[in-house]
Design a protein around this motif. Structure first.
Motif, mmCIF file in Angstrom:
data_model
loop_
_atom_site.group_PDB
_atom_site.id
_atom_site.type_symbol
_atom_site.label_atom_id
_atom_site.label_comp_id
_atom_site.label_asym_id
_atom_site.label_seq_id
_atom_site.Cartn_x
_atom_site.Cartn_y
_atom_site.Cartn_z
ATOM 1 N N ARG A 182 -0.838 15.941 -10.111
ATOM 2 C CA ARG A 182 -0.852 17.377 -9.822
ATOM 3 C C ARG A 182 0.378 18.097 -10.355
ATOM 4 N N THR A 183 1.526 17.401 -10.361
ATOM 5 C CA THR A 183 2.791 18.070 -10.703
ATOM 6 C C THR A 183 3.393 17.621 -12.029
ATOM 7 N N TYR A 184 2.959 16.474 -12.552
ATOM 8 C CA TYR A 184 3.506 15.881 -13.787
ATOM 9 C C TYR A 184 4.980 15.490 -13.642
ATOM 10 N N GLY A 185 5.417 15.301 -12.423
ATOM 11 C CA GLY A 185 6.813 14.920 -12.204
ATOM 12 C C GLY A 185 6.974 13.416 -12.087
ATOM 13 N N SER A 186 6.747 12.696 -13.162
ATOM 14 C CA SER A 186 6.760 11.222 -13.130
ATOM 15 C C SER A 186 8.109 10.663 -12.708
ATOM 16 N N LEU A 187 9.183 11.164 -13.336
ATOM 17 C CA LEU A 187 10.516 10.640 -13.030
ATOM 18 C C LEU A 187 10.866 10.826 -11.569
ATOM 19 N N GLU A 188 10.706 12.037 -11.077
ATOM 20 C CA GLU A 188 11.101 12.349 -9.706
ATOM 21 C C GLU A 188 10.285 11.558 -8.680
ATOM 22 N N ILE A 189 8.988 11.494 -8.898
ATOM 23 C CA ILE A 189 8.120 10.857 -7.906
ATOM 24 C C ILE A 189 8.273 9.344 -7.922
ATOM 25 N N TRP A 190 8.271 8.731 -9.112
ATOM 26 C CA TRP A 190 8.406 7.269 -9.145
ATOM 27 C C TRP A 190 9.766 6.817 -8.640
ATOM 28 N N LEU A 191 10.801 7.612 -8.903
ATOM 29 C CA LEU A 191 12.121 7.279 -8.362
ATOM 30 C C LEU A 191 12.107 7.380 -6.839
ATOM 31 N N SER A 192 11.451 8.379 -6.308
ATOM 32 C CA SER A 192 11.334 8.529 -4.851
ATOM 33 C C SER A 192 10.562 7.367 -4.242
ATOM 34 N N VAL A 193 9.467 6.986 -4.897
ATOM 35 C CA VAL A 193 8.668 5.848 -4.423
ATOM 36 C C VAL A 193 9.508 4.575 -4.408
ATOM 37 N N ALA A 194 10.282 4.365 -5.483
ATOM 38 C CA ALA A 194 11.129 3.173 -5.567
ATOM 39 C C ALA A 194 12.169 3.149 -4.453
ATOM 40 N N ILE A 195 12.771 4.293 -4.165
ATOM 41 C CA ILE A 195 13.789 4.370 -3.110
ATOM 42 C C ILE A 195 13.183 4.074 -1.744
ATOM 43 N N ILE A 196 11.978 4.581 -1.497
ATOM 44 C CA ILE A 196 11.318 4.321 -0.209
ATOM 45 C C ILE A 196 10.995 2.844 -0.062
ATOM 46 N N TYR A 197 10.475 2.225 -1.130
ATOM 47 C CA TYR A 197 10.210 0.781 -1.088
ATOM 48 C C TYR A 197 11.502 0.003 -0.834
ATOM 49 N N LEU A 198 12.573 0.404 -1.511
ATOM 50 C CA LEU A 198 13.860 -0.277 -1.341
ATOM 51 C C LEU A 198 14.343 -0.171 0.094
ATOM 52 N N ALA A 199 14.215 1.017 0.678
ATOM 53 C CA ALA A 199 14.638 1.212 2.066
ATOM 54 C C ALA A 199 13.844 0.322 3.013
ATOM 55 N N MET A 200 12.545 0.200 2.771
ATOM 56 C CA MET A 200 11.701 -0.629 3.638
ATOM 57 C C MET A 200 12.044 -2.109 3.505
ATOM 58 N N THR A 201 12.228 -2.579 2.270
ATOM 59 C CA THR A 201 12.527 -3.998 2.064
ATOM 60 C C THR A 201 13.913 -4.368 2.609
ATOM 61 N N LEU A 202 14.882 -3.473 2.451
ATOM 62 C CA LEU A 202 16.212 -3.747 2.993
ATOM 63 C C LEU A 202 16.189 -3.798 4.519
ATOM 64 N N THR A 203 15.407 -2.924 5.119
ATOM 65 C CA THR A 203 15.271 -2.928 6.583
ATOM 66 C C THR A 203 14.682 -4.249 7.070
ATOM 67 N N ILE A 204 13.638 -4.705 6.397
ATOM 68 C CA ILE A 204 13.016 -5.979 6.775
ATOM 69 C C ILE A 204 13.994 -7.122 6.585
ATOM 70 N N SER A 205 14.744 -7.103 5.473
ATOM 71 C CA SER A 205 15.722 -8.166 5.201
ATOM 72 C C SER A 205 16.770 -8.243 6.303
ATOM 73 N N ARG A 206 17.249 -7.088 6.744
ATOM 74 C CA ARG A 206 18.264 -7.069 7.812
ATOM 75 C C ARG A 206 17.665 -7.571 9.128
ATOM 76 N N PHE A 207 16.428 -7.198 9.400
ATOM 77 C CA PHE A 207 15.786 -7.628 10.637
ATOM 78 C C PHE A 207 15.565 -9.140 10.639
#
Length: 221
Positions: A182-207
């Protein structure tokens, strides 16, 4: 090319909804995987040859074929056999859970076999059956030892759950794809997706690290 921060801020709530769906898929799949994996793992080392063979076939098939192919098989092939359309959510949980079960089975098998053989002999000498000894003595000890590899499987499944986007299920990756369309914002969105995945995996690792430390402390008391 300018980085559109406003697009990131506006899209983040939608991506977080997708992240919540991803976590839901992962949690349910892990529960299914642990249940299947525990029974298959025990079957791999039981005295019944037929059960060992069937369990080995299950593990070899689901570890030896891509998860993406398994998703397609469940979502597209089963409706051909049953004549009924399968819900994408059910297909996603089924494919990820069954796939995870094959890996968890090997984790439990290794954990059970790491327990000293004298534990089984001690249980049997107390009048327990093989099943009772496994349930009350062997498996509880093995479960503490398999926490780290189970945590790694949880993280791997969290990332692999992105594959269910191919059947149109709107988890985090699919949400990102729809926003980009819808927005053609590939860089912004994929970077945001990557950061969210990273936050989730780091949380699980700490737990997982916390659980491992907690059980190690309890074992030393």
């Amino acid at each position: 090319m300018d980085f559109n921060l406003d697009l990131v801020l506006n899209s983040f709530p939608l991506l977080l909804i997708g992240a919540g769906v991803t976590v839901q898929i992962t949690l349910l799949s892990v529960i299914v995987g642990i249940i299947i994996g525990l029974f298959i793992g025990i079957a791999r080392i039981c005295s019944f040859k037929l059960l060992r063979i069937l369990a080995a076939m299950y593990v070899d098939f689901f570890r030896g074929t891509p998860l993406l192919v398994q998703i397609f098989l469940i979502y597209f092939a089963i409706p051909v056999l049953t004549g009924q359309r399968m819900d994408p959510f059910v297909a996603a949980i089924s494919a990820c859970g069954i796939n995870s079960g094959a890996y968890v089975a090997e984790i439990f098998r290794a954990g059970i076999q790491s327990i000293d053989a004298g534990q089984m002999e001690a249980g049997r000498s107390l009048g327990m059956t093989w099943t009772q000894t496994m349930r009350y003595i062997i498996v509880p000890q093995a479960f503490k030892r398999v926490i780290p590899p189970l945590g790694n499987e949880f993280i791997a499944l969290l990332k692999d759950s992105s594959l269910v986007s191919v059947i149109g299920f709107e988890e985090l990756t699919r949400r990102g794809q729809l926003i980009i369309a819808r927005t053609y914002g590939s860089l912004e969105i994929w970077l945001s997706v990557a950061i969210i995945y990273l936050a989730m995996t780091l949380t699980i690792s700490r737990f997982v690290a916390y659980l491992e430390k907690k059980f190690n402390v309890e074992n030393k008391r």
